[in-house]
Design an enzyme around this catalytic site. Structure first.
Site, PDB file in Angstrom:
ATOM      1  N   CYS A 357     -16.531   9.788  86.748  1.00  0.00           N
ATOM      2  CA  CYS A 357     -15.811  11.010  86.344  1.00  0.00           C
ATOM      3  C   CYS A 357     -16.401  11.672  85.101  1.00  0.00           C
ATOM      4  CB  CYS A 357     -14.362  10.687  86.054  1.00  0.00           C
ATOM      5  SG  CYS A 357     -13.523   9.727  87.292  1.00  0.00           S
TER       6      CYS A 357
HETATM    7  O1  KQY Z   1     -10.822  10.905  86.808  1.00  0.00           O
HETATM    8  C1  KQY Z   1     -11.108  12.038  86.599  1.00  0.00           C
HETATM    9  N1  KQY Z   1     -11.985  12.612  87.360  1.00  0.00           N
HETATM   10  C2  KQY Z   1     -10.514  12.858  85.571  1.00  0.00           C
HETATM   11  C3  KQY Z   1      -9.290  12.288  85.019  1.00  0.00           C
HETATM   12  C4  KQY Z   1      -8.701  13.205  84.018  1.00  0.00           C
HETATM   13  C5  KQY Z   1      -7.736  12.497  83.194  1.00  0.00           C
HETATM   14  C6  KQY Z   1      -7.244  13.307  82.050  1.00  0.00           C
HETATM   15  N2  KQY Z   1      -6.310  12.577  81.312  1.00  0.00           N
END
Ligand code: KQY
Length: 365
Positions: A357
């Protein structure tokens, strides 16, 4: 650089698989105190480790808000370019450009509309305006033309491509009311095919248990390891809510063929034992109206499938868990020519995601 009026597919571009050779990797630097505990310092230490590990294999570009610019610049990390890139948080997989290539050595970017995982319906923070510029800025830095989807919201963590015409996604995320509520599943599928240059979309019903921040992004539950072959986050314990989700995904994938008519081979990677937030971890995140509070005991969406496949290495989140070694061994068997680089990634998980991510590849066209 230009904004193109047609779609990548019309222009002969497609999203390559993540294992396609990269020119570089982009990350953003974490700092918001309502998401990252203790002024984001523990998270910054792990981000630095991720950056330096990837930089052993390919160039890295780190986008940093001006307030942290000197701090990151002074780390003087080899093979790392530090650029000022205003952002609301550090999830460049989701707000960055998805790069597409054609068969003639050209590269472009898809700059998806970003609304912080659900906008005013169930988004995670407001505003998200700086994040929504990241895709355009990445394309500007790379000097590439871009496609902007002003009428279509998408995050990069909600898609995977095999580079041969097949896209993986989840219904839980793409059909959630916070993104494109006026569009049917068929219309969403058409957008994916047009903007990723694909022929077929595989819709896994649900993501990882408790991946509530992203509404079940595919990059936590399933990832291509080769055309026609995926890894799937798995849970043996039938009493754990993850088991049913993984079983539904397995049944679905085994009933499908890809764009080239291949059956999908599924390799299971067992998830770690449930990871929950401690009182200490919850206490040091600023509580701000409009953002989701972090509460002691909340279960986190921990998964080894959220690894990053860079040139020469797999950057793998581990959790100091009895299942870590099996994940390392499985990925080593799947990628015998790559180095498996395990990184203890609990601090990234506490922010709501993991290594996949926080990274975004730029392929070598
Ligand atoms: O896992 C993701 N792709 C993004 C997660 C965002 C979390 C913000 N607290």
């Amino acid at each position: 650089m230009r904004i193109n009026d047609k779609t990548p597919k019309q222009d002969g571009y497609y999203m390559p698989a993540e294992w396609h050779e990269h020119r570089c990797t982009y990350l953003l630097w974490p700092e918001r105190e309502d998401n990252w505990r203790e002024n984001a310092e523990p998270a910054q230490a792990v981000f630095q480790q991720v950056i330096q590990t990837i930089a052993k294999y390919e160039p890295v570009v780190v986008g940093v808000n001006v307030s942290q610019y000197a701090h990151v610049l002074e780390m003087n990390m080899p093979n790392v370019q530090v650029v000022e890139l205003a952002n609301n948080d550090a999830w460049i997989r989701d707000c960055g450009a998805t790069c597409v290539i054609n068969g003639r050595g050209r590269l472009r970017g898809v700059d998806w509309k970003f609304n912080a995982w659900g906008g005013l319906v169930n988004g995670l923070y407001f505003p998200w305006d700086q994040d929504d510029f990241i895709g355009a800025k990445m394309c500007a830095i790379e000097g590439i033309d871009r496609y902007r989807t002003s009428d279509f919201v998408l995050e990069g963590g909600s898609i995977h491509s095999d580079g041969e015409g097949t896209i993986l996604t989840t219904e839980e995320c793409l059909l959630d009311e916070g993104r494109n509520p006026e569009m049917s599943k068929e219309q969403i599928e058409e957008k994916l095919k047009e903007y990723l240059g694909a022929e077929k979309v595989l819709w896994i019903p649900k993501g990882i248990y408790m991946d509530e921040d992203t509404n079940g992004h595919v990059d936590n539950i399933c990832q291509f390891v080769a055309p026609g072959k995926v890894v799937l986050a798995w849970e043996d314990n039938e009493d754990d809510p993850q088991h049913e989700r993984s079983q539904i995904a397995l049944d679905y994938l085994e009933s499908q063929t890809d764009a080239k008519g291949r059956k999908i081979e599924v390799v299971k990677i067992h998830v770690p034992n449930p990871v929950t937030i401690t009182a200490e971890e919850a206490a040091h995140v600023d509580q701000v109206e409009g953002t989701f509070p972090r509460k002691e005991g909340d279960r986190l969406p921990a998964s080894y499938v959220n690894y990053y496949n860079c040139n020469g290495a797999i950057i793998l989140p581990i959790f100091d868990d009895p299942h870590d070694q099996a994940a390392i061994d499985t990925l080593k068997e799947l990628f015998p020519d790559k180095v498996i680089e395990p990184i203890y990634a609990r601090e990234i998980l506490l922010g709501g995601g993991n290594i996949h991510c926080i990274t975004q590849q730029v392929p070598k066209p």
